[in-house]
Design an enzyme around this catalytic site. Structure first.
Site, mmCIF file in Angstrom:
data_model
loop_
_atom_site.group_PDB
_atom_site.id
_atom_site.type_symbol
_atom_site.label_atom_id
_atom_site.label_comp_id
_atom_site.label_asym_id
_atom_site.label_seq_id
_atom_site.Cartn_x
_atom_site.Cartn_y
_atom_site.Cartn_z
ATOM 1 N N LYS A 1 0.868 -1.184 0.000
ATOM 2 C CA LYS A 1 0.000 0.000 0.000
ATOM 3 C C LYS A 1 0.891 1.216 0.000
ATOM 4 C CE LYS A 1 -4.417 1.026 0.194
ATOM 5 N NZ LYS A 1 -5.584 0.235 -0.252
ATOM 6 N N ASP B 1 -7.097 4.362 -4.393
ATOM 7 C CA ASP B 1 -7.746 4.151 -3.086
ATOM 8 C C ASP B 1 -8.392 5.505 -2.752
ATOM 9 O OD1 ASP B 1 -7.823 2.031 -0.736
ATOM 10 O OD2 ASP B 1 -7.471 3.926 0.273
#
Ligand code: NDP
Ligand code: 2IT
Length: 443
Positions: A126, A166
């Site tokens: 991430k 995201d």
């Protein structure tokens, strides 16, 4: 002390200042007690839990960019490459002022479990930045994205680490980053997913997380002799995940009565008008309150959460820790049937415990929102073979992947006698695959 308790307490001690990271590790490791107990010496000897709770590497960098007033801004950029035992690092980029190392680590850790759970070849990562795209001009967003990629490109690659979107990072941001990546690498390869359709994106990726959520909710309801037809659905958020969750819920015969953003929520007893919502959020990038301009009979509630609304199925699709114990109590009081996480870790651990104790069906984000990353893998596949699949091909593959995730969760539930504790079952399935891959490949 059991091995699980030992590792949880080490992580808590060492990372005291990283509450979200601790919360996600504790949540997953607690699910693993039964599987670890079966062969504790083996897992301990191979230091599996220490390996799983330690990222392969953390990259942190400075992102300088000029705003429209000619002022220099400095943001923080991150990429946390957690684990690539089952495939190249894969996971989104979050652009939001709240981004910090704890949030990046929790997201990368849970992405590793999520990606393993899909059974597809993807490791976990991430990244993101504390940059806030809200209120910025397109030129400012482009300047930031180019600067961000000028540093990030050194660490990623189509077979190494493949970022995507995201919170705060949608098609616009991916486009600007891809443009810069292509220029720096002087190569056209699918190192980012969520790309626009004109330059290598996949049909169905935009819809995938929300649609996938509803496909797995549908599987879970069917397994419990229930269906979405005529159910009232309460959704939080009004971003990518929420919008397409609402779209598919309506298509499957449910009525969705809420949508929200960080300022408040809309309650529309006639059912949310999806076209209005898309125009407000996808075109105008405006606040949810604008919905009243389209439907003056709807209700806008400022600074409150949707969980006070009566419904059957609750879908948190905004952000972490947005549904706490008090909210869970409301859901139980209102005789809710299910809570299924479109967002990552939206339900606090106390709330999950309360929901499970009160027989509310619960699907964790690592299962329920895996459709996004799974379709990213389909995008990577199309980029590698230089062909584009049709929307219906991608959509039916997505549906199959979500059904397979639920079937695997059910298999583990039976094997470990977990009943409808789908959270533990999801963690166990993901863990077994990761552990097997790590041990087979040596330390
Ligand atoms: P978007 O940026 O498109 O939308 C986020 C939504 O959540 C907005 O409505 C936003 O409101 C709201 N929100 C964000 N932060 C907060 C906050 N701190 N408090 C209250 N509301 C907030 O993001 P996505 O829809 O892509 O992501 C939503 C969730 O789903 C995240 O948890 C993400 O990690 C997860 N997810 C996303 C996937 C994807 O493919 N995009 C895949 C799997 C999971 P506002 O505009 O006011 O900030
Ligand atoms: O949390 C997630 O799974 C995502 N933001 C999507 C990641 C991806 O690589 O598509």
């Amino acid at each position: 002390m059991t091995y699980v308790d030992e590792v949880i307490s080490k992580v808590k001690e060492e990372y005291k200042n990283e509450p979200e990271f601790i919360e996600s590790v504790e949540g997953s490791l607690n699910s693993l007690r039964l599987v670890i107990a079966k062969n504790e010496d083996f897992y301990r000897k191979n230091k599996i839990l220490e390996r799983l709770t330690t990222p392969d590497r953390i990259i942190e960098f400075r992102v300088p960019w000029y705003d429209d007033k000619g002022e220099l801004n400095i943001n923080r950029g991150y990429r946390v490459q957690w684990n690539n035992a089952v495939g190249p690092y894969k996971g989104g980029l979050r652009f939001h002022p709240s981004v910090n190392l704890s949030i990046m680590k929790f997201l990368a850790f849970s992405q590793t479990f999520k990606n393993s759970l899909t059974s597809l070849p993807m490791g976990g990562a991430k990244g993101g930045s504390d940059f806030d795209p809200k209120g910025k001009s397109d030129r400012e967003v482009m300047a930031f994205c180019q600067s961000f990629m000028t540093e990030l490109y050194k660490y990623i690659g189509e077979n190494k680490d493949i970022p995507a979107g995201d919170i705060g990072c949608g098609a616009r941001e991916i486009g600007y980053m891809f443009g810069e990546y292509r220029r720096l690498r002087d190569n056209f390869v699918g190192t980012l997913t969520g790309k626009g359709l004109s330059y290598g994106g996949s049909l169905g990726r935009k819809e995938a997380t929300g649609y996938g959520l509803l496909y797995i909710v549908d599987s879970m309801l069917k397994a419990n002799n229930l269906s979405l037809k005529d159910k009232t659905v309460v959704v939080s958020g009004a971003g990518n995940v929420a919008i397409y969750a609402i779209e598919k819920a309506i298509e499957l015969g449910a009525k969705v009565v809420t949508a929200s953003d960080s300022s408040g929520y809309i309650y529309d007893p006639n059912g949310i008008d999806l076209e209005a919502l898309k125009e407000i959020k996808e075109v105008k990038r405006a606040r949810i309150k604008e919905y009243l301009n389209y439907h003056s009979d709807a209700l806008y509630v400022a600074n409150k959460r949707v969980w006070e609304v009566k419904g059957d199925i609750y879908l948190p699709c905004a952000t972490q820790n947005e549904l706490d114990l008090e909210d869970a109590k409301n859901i139980v009081k209102n005789k809710g049937i299910a809570v299924c996480e479109g967002a990552n870790m939206p339900t606090t651990s106390e709330a999950i415990k309360y929901l499970l104790e009160n027989n509310i069906l619960f699907l964790p984000g690592k299962a329920a929102n895996a459709g996004g990353v799974a379709t990213s893998l389909l995008e990577m596949h199309q980029n590698s073979i230089r062909l584009m699949k049709s929307f219906s091909e991608v959509d039916s593959l997505l549906k199959g992947i979500m059904e397979n995730i639920f079937a695997n969760i059910q298999k583990i539930s039976h094997e470990y006698n977990l009943g409808t504790d789908y959270k533990s079952a999801a963690d166990i399935f993901a863990f077994i695959r990761l552990s097997d891959a790590m041990v087979s490949q040596g330390f």
